[in-house]
Structure formats: C-alpha cells, structure tokens
Design a protein around this motif. Sequence first.
Motif, PDB file in Angstrom:
ATOM      1  N   PHE A  25      -4.321 -19.329  -4.556  1.00 47.42           N
ATOM      2  CA  PHE A  25      -5.126 -20.297  -3.817  1.00 47.42           C
ATOM      3  C   PHE A  25      -6.570 -19.846  -3.637  1.00 47.42           C
ATOM      4  CE2 PHE A  25      -1.131 -22.332  -2.895  1.00 47.42           C
ATOM      5  CZ  PHE A  25      -1.486 -23.672  -2.919  1.00 47.42           C
ATOM      6  N   GLU A  26      -6.882 -18.635  -4.027  1.00 43.57           N
ATOM      7  CA  GLU A  26      -8.282 -18.201  -4.011  1.00 43.57           C
ATOM      8  C   GLU A  26      -9.111 -19.057  -4.958  1.00 43.57           C
ATOM      9  OE1 GLU A  26      -8.464 -14.012  -4.805  1.00 43.57           O
ATOM     10  OE2 GLU A  26      -7.135 -13.556  -3.122  1.00 43.57           O
ATOM     11  N   GLY A  27      -8.488 -19.538  -6.023  1.00 42.55           N
ATOM     12  CA  GLY A  27      -9.188 -20.382  -6.987  1.00 42.55           C
ATOM     13  C   GLY A  27      -9.109 -21.861  -6.677  1.00 42.55           C
ATOM     14  N   PHE A  28      -8.429 -22.214  -5.596  1.00 40.09           N
ATOM     15  CA  PHE A  28      -8.229 -23.621  -5.237  1.00 40.09           C
ATOM     16  C   PHE A  28      -9.435 -24.143  -4.459  1.00 40.09           C
ATOM     17  CE2 PHE A  28      -6.474 -27.042  -2.551  1.00 40.09           C
ATOM     18  CZ  PHE A  28      -5.927 -27.851  -3.523  1.00 40.09           C
ATOM     19  N   THR A  29     -10.506 -24.359  -5.180  1.00 37.95           N
ATOM     20  CA  THR A  29     -11.701 -24.971  -4.601  1.00 37.95           C
ATOM     21  C   THR A  29     -12.115 -26.113  -5.518  1.00 37.95           C
ATOM     22  OG1 THR A  29     -13.277 -23.584  -5.821  1.00 37.95           O
ATOM     23  CG2 THR A  29     -12.500 -22.754  -3.670  1.00 37.95           C
ATOM     24  N   ALA A  30     -12.766 -27.105  -4.958  1.00 39.67           N
ATOM     25  CA  ALA A  30     -13.221 -28.238  -5.770  1.00 39.67           C
ATOM     26  C   ALA A  30     -14.144 -27.749  -6.875  1.00 39.67           C
ATOM     27  CB  ALA A  30     -13.917 -29.265  -4.894  1.00 39.67           C
ATOM     28  N   ARG A  31     -15.012 -26.842  -6.540  1.00 39.31           N
ATOM     29  CA  ARG A  31     -15.968 -26.324  -7.521  1.00 39.31           C
ATOM     30  C   ARG A  31     -15.254 -25.606  -8.673  1.00 39.31           C
ATOM     31  NH1 ARG A  31     -20.582 -24.008  -4.390  1.00 39.31           N
ATOM     32  NH2 ARG A  31     -21.311 -26.140  -4.397  1.00 39.31           N
ATOM     33  N   ASN A  32     -14.280 -24.773  -8.345  1.00 39.65           N
ATOM     34  CA  ASN A  32     -13.562 -24.027  -9.380  1.00 39.65           C
ATOM     35  C   ASN A  32     -12.698 -24.952 -10.248  1.00 39.65           C
ATOM     36  OD1 ASN A  32     -12.837 -21.582 -10.727  1.00 39.65           O
ATOM     37  ND2 ASN A  32     -10.904 -21.591  -9.619  1.00 39.65           N
ATOM     38  N   ILE A  33     -12.059 -25.918  -9.624  1.00 37.90           N
ATOM     39  CA  ILE A  33     -11.239 -26.873 -10.382  1.00 37.90           C
ATOM     40  C   ILE A  33     -12.135 -27.694 -11.307  1.00 37.90           C
ATOM     41  CG2 ILE A  33      -9.748 -28.910 -10.178  1.00 37.90           C
ATOM     42  CD1 ILE A  33      -8.720 -27.562  -7.511  1.00 37.90           C
ATOM     43  N   ALA A  34     -13.270 -28.149 -10.785  1.00 35.35           N
ATOM     44  CA  ALA A  34     -14.221 -28.913 -11.593  1.00 35.35           C
ATOM     45  C   ALA A  34     -14.751 -28.070 -12.752  1.00 35.35           C
ATOM     46  CB  ALA A  34     -15.365 -29.409 -10.720  1.00 35.35           C
ATOM     47  N   LYS A  35     -15.064 -26.825 -12.473  1.00 37.51           N
ATOM     48  CA  LYS A  35     -15.559 -25.925 -13.519  1.00 37.51           C
ATOM     49  C   LYS A  35     -14.510 -25.768 -14.621  1.00 37.51           C
ATOM     50  CE  LYS A  35     -16.967 -21.140 -14.226  1.00 37.51           C
ATOM     51  NZ  LYS A  35     -16.922 -19.816 -13.633  1.00 37.51           N
ATOM     52  N   THR A  36     -13.250 -25.608 -14.224  1.00 37.55           N
ATOM     53  CA  THR A  36     -12.161 -25.479 -15.184  1.00 37.55           C
ATOM     54  C   THR A  36     -12.042 -26.740 -16.039  1.00 37.55           C
ATOM     55  OG1 THR A  36     -10.994 -24.014 -13.660  1.00 37.55           O
ATOM     56  CG2 THR A  36      -9.689 -24.982 -15.422  1.00 37.55           C
TER      57      THR A  36
END
Length: 181
Positions: A25-36
């Motif tokens: 969940f450290e990667g569960f951010t809108a920014r990180n999901i969008a980047k992916t």
Amino acid sequence: MARKKTILKSHILDTAYAVVKKEGFEGFTARNIAKTMDCSTQPIYLEFKNMDDLKNELYVKIKDYLTETIFANDRSEDPILNICLNFVHFAKDEPIFFKALFLENHLEPKKMHNLPYEEMLKAFEDQAQTNSLSEAEKRVLFETIWISVYGTAALLAQNLIELDEVALKNSLEKKINELIN
C-alpha cells in the motif's frame, strides 16, 4: 464529437491491484497508479469519488483473488488443513502482498481476518466432526487454530523462518486433530 474514454474503471482497478501486489500500500497513491498507467490522475478521480472508494473496490477484487485462487488450492485431503496450508503458502509466495493485506492496517483488519474465517466455516461444514458445532464453537476452534497459522505465515512473510513443508503439515494436522477430537 466527444472524445472516447480510453481509461476505464476496470483498467484503473487492475492497475491499483497490480501496484499493491508488487509494492504494497506504499504504492497505493493516485499519482503512482497514474504514473504506472502513463496518464494523469484525472481519470482516477473521474471514475472513483476518492482513493477510499478505489480501496473499497480493490477489497472486492482482493477477496475474489483470495477465495478463488489462494484458498482454492488442494494441498491436502483435509479441507481445514487446506485453508491453513494455503494461507501459509500465500505468505511465503507473495510476501509483499501478504504483508500489505494481513500485517498492515490499510484495509479493515476485521474484514481481512474474516476472509479466512469464512473459508474455514465452509471447511467446517465439510467435516462430520465440525459441521454440528455451534457458531460460537466454530469461532473458538478457528481462533485456536489460526493463532498458529497466522503466526507461521507472518514469520514466513518476514523471512524470519524457513518453510519446512513436511513439519508444517504434520504440526498443523496434529493441532487440528487434537482440537477437533
């Protein structure tokens, strides 16, 4: 003419799932999901009210994965032992995902704890020794078994112990039989 939507809710959910599985969940951010997804955060907020809304839908996807994939494996003839072994193997095989779901409090801990409990209730129904137990007796039996299972899984996920498959199976089988009989 209106532009066609190219990023669908299901794509966002699948990406969020993949991110949590890989990074926790450290990667569960809108920014990180969008980047992916190689997009802005706008499609995420067009499809979901907020990140909690996305997390709630993610829980359903996770629940389906655990019940249809993880707990569905046949590692033993005994359905109760199967649930236990499958949970431990999940911790060993997918430690980041396991820790995100069961050792951190990003999803409601009681909801996550109830997932294996619901599976265990089904297993209890499949056995003559346990199907006539009351709901309270089944809960106590589950909790007593689960202390060992959860502890073993947590230790494995953190690389604090090695998995000895034969010893684990024998130990759990013995504990389950002692508790049921």
